[in-house]
Design a protein around this motif. Structure first.
Motif, PDB file in Angstrom:
ATOM      1  N   VAL A 128       0.499  -1.017  -0.021  1.00 40.60           N
ATOM      2  CA  VAL A 128       0.010   0.231   0.104  1.00 40.60           C
ATOM      3  C   VAL A 128       1.096   1.028   0.045  1.00 40.60           C
ATOM      4  O   VAL A 128       1.934   1.216   1.031  1.00 40.60           O
ATOM      5  CB  VAL A 128      -0.320   0.098   1.228  1.00 40.60           C
ATOM      6  CG1 VAL A 128      -1.516   1.664   0.854  1.00 40.60           C
ATOM      7  CG2 VAL A 128      -1.424  -1.068   1.013  1.00 40.60           C
ATOM      8  N   ASP A 129       0.349   2.600  -0.726  1.00 40.16           N
ATOM      9  CA  ASP A 129       1.226   3.337  -1.607  1.00 40.16           C
ATOM     10  C   ASP A 129       0.648   4.431  -0.553  1.00 40.16           C
ATOM     11  O   ASP A 129       1.498   5.312  -0.240  1.00 40.16           O
ATOM     12  CB  ASP A 129       1.690   3.936  -2.528  1.00 40.16           C
ATOM     13  CG  ASP A 129       2.912   2.426  -3.448  1.00 40.16           C
ATOM     14  OD1 ASP A 129       3.556   2.333  -2.587  1.00 40.16           O
ATOM     15  OD2 ASP A 129       2.803   1.651  -4.100  1.00 40.16           O
ATOM     16  N   TYR A 130      -0.188   4.360  -0.540  1.00 39.39           N
ATOM     17  CA  TYR A 130      -0.605   6.123   0.323  1.00 39.39           C
ATOM     18  C   TYR A 130      -2.590   5.177   0.446  1.00 39.39           C
ATOM     19  O   TYR A 130      -2.714   4.605   0.105  1.00 39.39           O
ATOM     20  CB  TYR A 130      -1.565   6.598  -0.264  1.00 39.39           C
ATOM     21  CG  TYR A 130      -2.421   7.567  -1.549  1.00 39.39           C
ATOM     22  CD1 TYR A 130      -3.840   7.441  -1.370  1.00 39.39           C
ATOM     23  CD2 TYR A 130      -1.903   6.137  -2.733  1.00 39.39           C
ATOM     24  CE1 TYR A 130      -4.468   7.392  -2.165  1.00 39.39           C
ATOM     25  CE2 TYR A 130      -3.463   5.895  -3.778  1.00 39.39           C
ATOM     26  CZ  TYR A 130      -3.710   7.027  -3.547  1.00 39.39           C
ATOM     27  OH  TYR A 130      -5.376   7.088  -4.299  1.00 39.39           O
ATOM     28  N   LEU A 131      -2.774   6.083   1.993  1.00 39.90           N
ATOM     29  CA  LEU A 131      -4.430   5.562   2.377  1.00 39.90           C
ATOM     30  C   LEU A 131      -5.517   6.618   1.618  1.00 39.90           C
ATOM     31  O   LEU A 131      -4.821   7.919   1.870  1.00 39.90           O
ATOM     32  CB  LEU A 131      -4.291   5.191   3.960  1.00 39.90           C
ATOM     33  CG  LEU A 131      -3.250   4.730   4.655  1.00 39.90           C
ATOM     34  CD1 LEU A 131      -3.538   5.329   6.197  1.00 39.90           C
ATOM     35  CD2 LEU A 131      -3.297   3.345   3.911  1.00 39.90           C
ATOM     36  N   GLY A 132      -6.503   6.347   1.526  1.00 34.31           N
ATOM     37  CA  GLY A 132      -7.354   7.216   1.952  1.00 34.31           C
ATOM     38  C   GLY A 132      -8.232   7.070   3.477  1.00 34.31           C
ATOM     39  O   GLY A 132      -8.788   6.216   4.210  1.00 34.31           O
ATOM     40  N   VAL A 133      -8.418   8.612   3.978  1.00 37.19           N
ATOM     41  CA  VAL A 133      -9.128   8.337   5.460  1.00 37.19           C
ATOM     42  C   VAL A 133     -10.066   9.462   5.435  1.00 37.19           C
ATOM     43  O   VAL A 133     -10.299  10.696   5.452  1.00 37.19           O
ATOM     44  CB  VAL A 133      -7.900   9.141   6.335  1.00 37.19           C
ATOM     45  CG1 VAL A 133      -8.095   9.731   7.363  1.00 37.19           C
ATOM     46  CG2 VAL A 133      -6.683   8.515   6.764  1.00 37.19           C
ATOM     47  N   GLY A 134     -10.763   8.563   5.470  1.00 29.61           N
ATOM     48  CA  GLY A 134     -12.363   9.138   5.632  1.00 29.61           C
ATOM     49  C   GLY A 134     -13.870   8.204   5.748  1.00 29.61           C
ATOM     50  O   GLY A 134     -13.430   6.871   5.205  1.00 29.61           O
ATOM     51  N   PRO A 135     -15.305   8.394   4.844  1.00 31.24           N
ATOM     52  CA  PRO A 135     -15.168   9.690   4.584  1.00 31.24           C
ATOM     53  C   PRO A 135     -15.239  10.692   6.229  1.00 31.24           C
ATOM     54  O   PRO A 135     -16.227   9.701   7.578  1.00 31.24           O
ATOM     55  CB  PRO A 135     -16.535  10.137   4.073  1.00 31.24           C
ATOM     56  CG  PRO A 135     -16.702   7.940   4.630  1.00 31.24           C
ATOM     57  CD  PRO A 135     -16.037   7.219   5.159  1.00 31.24           C
ATOM     58  N   ILE A 136     -15.100  11.640   6.423  1.00 27.18           N
ATOM     59  CA  ILE A 136     -14.941  12.402   7.803  1.00 27.18           C
ATOM     60  C   ILE A 136     -16.231  12.867   8.029  1.00 27.18           C
ATOM     61  O   ILE A 136     -16.080  13.094   8.723  1.00 27.18           O
ATOM     62  CB  ILE A 136     -13.620  13.802   7.258  1.00 27.18           C
ATOM     63  CG1 ILE A 136     -12.133  13.425   6.888  1.00 27.18           C
ATOM     64  CG2 ILE A 136     -13.978  14.629   8.748  1.00 27.18           C
ATOM     65  CD1 ILE A 136     -11.744  12.290   7.734  1.00 27.18           C
ATOM     66  N   PHE A 137     -16.986  13.710   6.762  1.00 28.90           N
ATOM     67  CA  PHE A 137     -18.322  14.405   7.325  1.00 28.90           C
ATOM     68  C   PHE A 137     -19.070  13.583   6.595  1.00 28.90           C
ATOM     69  O   PHE A 137     -18.460  12.755   5.494  1.00 28.90           O
ATOM     70  CB  PHE A 137     -18.224  15.931   6.945  1.00 28.90           C
ATOM     71  CG  PHE A 137     -17.070  16.350   7.500  1.00 28.90           C
ATOM     72  CD1 PHE A 137     -17.523  16.913   8.881  1.00 28.90           C
ATOM     73  CD2 PHE A 137     -16.213  17.014   7.251  1.00 28.90           C
ATOM     74  CE1 PHE A 137     -16.002  17.317   9.643  1.00 28.90           C
ATOM     75  CE2 PHE A 137     -15.436  17.901   7.461  1.00 28.90           C
ATOM     76  CZ  PHE A 137     -15.221  18.172   8.895  1.00 28.90           C
ATOM     77  N   PRO A 138     -20.044  13.218   6.678  1.00 26.50           N
ATOM     78  CA  PRO A 138     -21.685  12.940   5.826  1.00 26.50           C
ATOM     79  C   PRO A 138     -21.345  13.515   4.228  1.00 26.50           C
ATOM     80  O   PRO A 138     -20.602  14.505   3.805  1.00 26.50           O
ATOM     81  CB  PRO A 138     -22.306  13.358   5.773  1.00 26.50           C
ATOM     82  CG  PRO A 138     -22.109  13.601   7.996  1.00 26.50           C
ATOM     83  CD  PRO A 138     -21.192  14.088   8.068  1.00 26.50           C
ATOM     84  N   THR A 139     -21.314  12.309   3.117  1.00 33.21           N
ATOM     85  CA  THR A 139     -21.140  12.490   1.711  1.00 33.21           C
ATOM     86  C   THR A 139     -21.871  12.478   0.920  1.00 33.21           C
ATOM     87  O   THR A 139     -22.455  11.081   0.969  1.00 33.21           O
ATOM     88  CB  THR A 139     -19.386  12.444   1.304  1.00 33.21           C
ATOM     89  OG1 THR A 139     -19.575  12.653   0.095  1.00 33.21           O
ATOM     90  CG2 THR A 139     -19.714  10.497   1.873  1.00 33.21           C
ATOM     91  N   THR A 140     -22.668  12.390   0.149  1.00 32.65           N
ATOM     92  CA  THR A 140     -23.223  12.107  -0.587  1.00 32.65           C
ATOM     93  C   THR A 140     -23.262  11.194  -2.217  1.00 32.65           C
ATOM     94  O   THR A 140     -23.171  10.257  -2.827  1.00 32.65           O
ATOM     95  CB  THR A 140     -24.447  13.388  -1.876  1.00 32.65           C
ATOM     96  OG1 THR A 140     -23.841  13.823  -2.909  1.00 32.65           O
ATOM     97  CG2 THR A 140     -25.237  14.337  -0.428  1.00 32.65           C
ATOM     98  N   THR A 141     -21.187  11.222  -2.224  1.00 31.72           N
ATOM     99  CA  THR A 141     -20.643  10.727  -3.119  1.00 31.72           C
ATOM    100  C   THR A 141     -20.314   9.346  -3.370  1.00 31.72           C
ATOM    101  O   THR A 141     -19.967   8.184  -3.820  1.00 31.72           O
ATOM    102  CB  THR A 141     -19.121  11.609  -3.205  1.00 31.72           C
ATOM    103  OG1 THR A 141     -18.576  11.062  -2.250  1.00 31.72           O
ATOM    104  CG2 THR A 141     -19.570  12.678  -3.887  1.00 31.72           C
ATOM    105  N   LYS A 142     -20.397   8.583  -1.278  1.00 33.70           N
ATOM    106  CA  LYS A 142     -19.960   7.818  -0.876  1.00 33.70           C
ATOM    107  C   LYS A 142     -21.133   6.982  -0.150  1.00 33.70           C
ATOM    108  O   LYS A 142     -21.948   8.035   0.443  1.00 33.70           O
ATOM    109  CB  LYS A 142     -18.854   7.479  -0.532  1.00 33.70           C
ATOM    110  CG  LYS A 142     -17.864   7.668  -1.016  1.00 33.70           C
ATOM    111  CD  LYS A 142     -17.030   6.434  -2.193  1.00 33.70           C
ATOM    112  CE  LYS A 142     -16.516   5.572  -1.638  1.00 33.70           C
ATOM    113  NZ  LYS A 142     -16.164   4.435  -2.170  1.00 33.70           N
TER     114      LYS A 142
END
Length: 210
Positions: A128-142
């Motif tokens: 693994v080279d980098y991470l996605g950290v989240g979703p931090i806040f509510p989101t309509t994209t996920k």
């Protein structure tokens, strides 16, 4: 193995044509690049594989011409066919160790994480080279439930690996994310839905680069 390719700090661009108010992914990507974004992820859930391949080829060339890293979300086959710089996968996709076997050692692998436990496991995974950290806040994209700022704080303090703060981040709350120590930040709908993407990106970058 950690990739030698540097994951740039600053804004991390992701396509989102359904949030773009009629703009195409190509129009959005070109404007994001003009605004100064140095890494683009092609994320497209609703088009056919053929449509995605055709679009990814065009976007890949735009990114290559401008010296911008190009990442494909989920579709490892398309990433290989267009010679993308890497792929981004989720917790329910192929494990990074298997993805590495397919794409080789010179490509980037990003992994979405949603908790300290997932983050620590990903940090310890050399593929693994980098991470996605989240979703931090509510989101309509996920569909994933928001994890809040606590996981971001954990990542800043404990995960010595590039990571992108993502999820529900907008112009009105990006200062909070910056204040918690994030160096790479993604806004999807707030950027692609902006009337002038280039100017929006430049304004957001000015906040990050203070």
């Amino acid at each position: 193995m950690r990739n030698k390719i540097i994951i740039p700090e600053g804004l991390y661009g992701i396509t989102g044509e359904n949030f773009a108010n009629g703009k195409t992914n190509l129009e959005c990507v070109e404007a994001m690049i003009k605004g100064g974004i140095k890494i683009i992820q092609y994320r497209e859930k609703k088009k056919s594989l053929g449509q995605k391949l055709e679009e990814a080829r065009v976007l890949r060339e735009v990114c290559r011409k401008n010296g911008v890293l190009f990442i494909i979300n989920d579709n490892i086959d398309i990433a290989l066919l267009v010679d993308a710089d890497g792929v981004h996968v989720g917790q329910d996709d192929l494990p990074p160790s298997e993805v590495r076997k397919l794409i080789g050692d010179d490509k980037i692998i990003g992994l979405s994480t949603h908790s300290p436990e997932q983050g620590k496991k990903a940090f310890e995974n050399p593929d693994v080279d980098y991470l996605g950290v989240g979703p931090i806040f509510p989101t309509t994209t996920k569909d994933t439930a928001p994890v809040g700022l606590e996981y971001l704080d954990f990542a800043v303090k404990n995960l010595d690996i590039p990571f992108v703060a993502i999820g529900g981040i907008k112009e009105h709350n990006i200062d909070k994310i910056i204040g918690h120590g994030a160096k790479r930040i993604c806004l999807v709908s707030d950027i692609v839905g902006a009337p002038n993407i280039e100017e929006k990106v430049k304004f957001l970058r000015s906040k990050l680069e203070k």
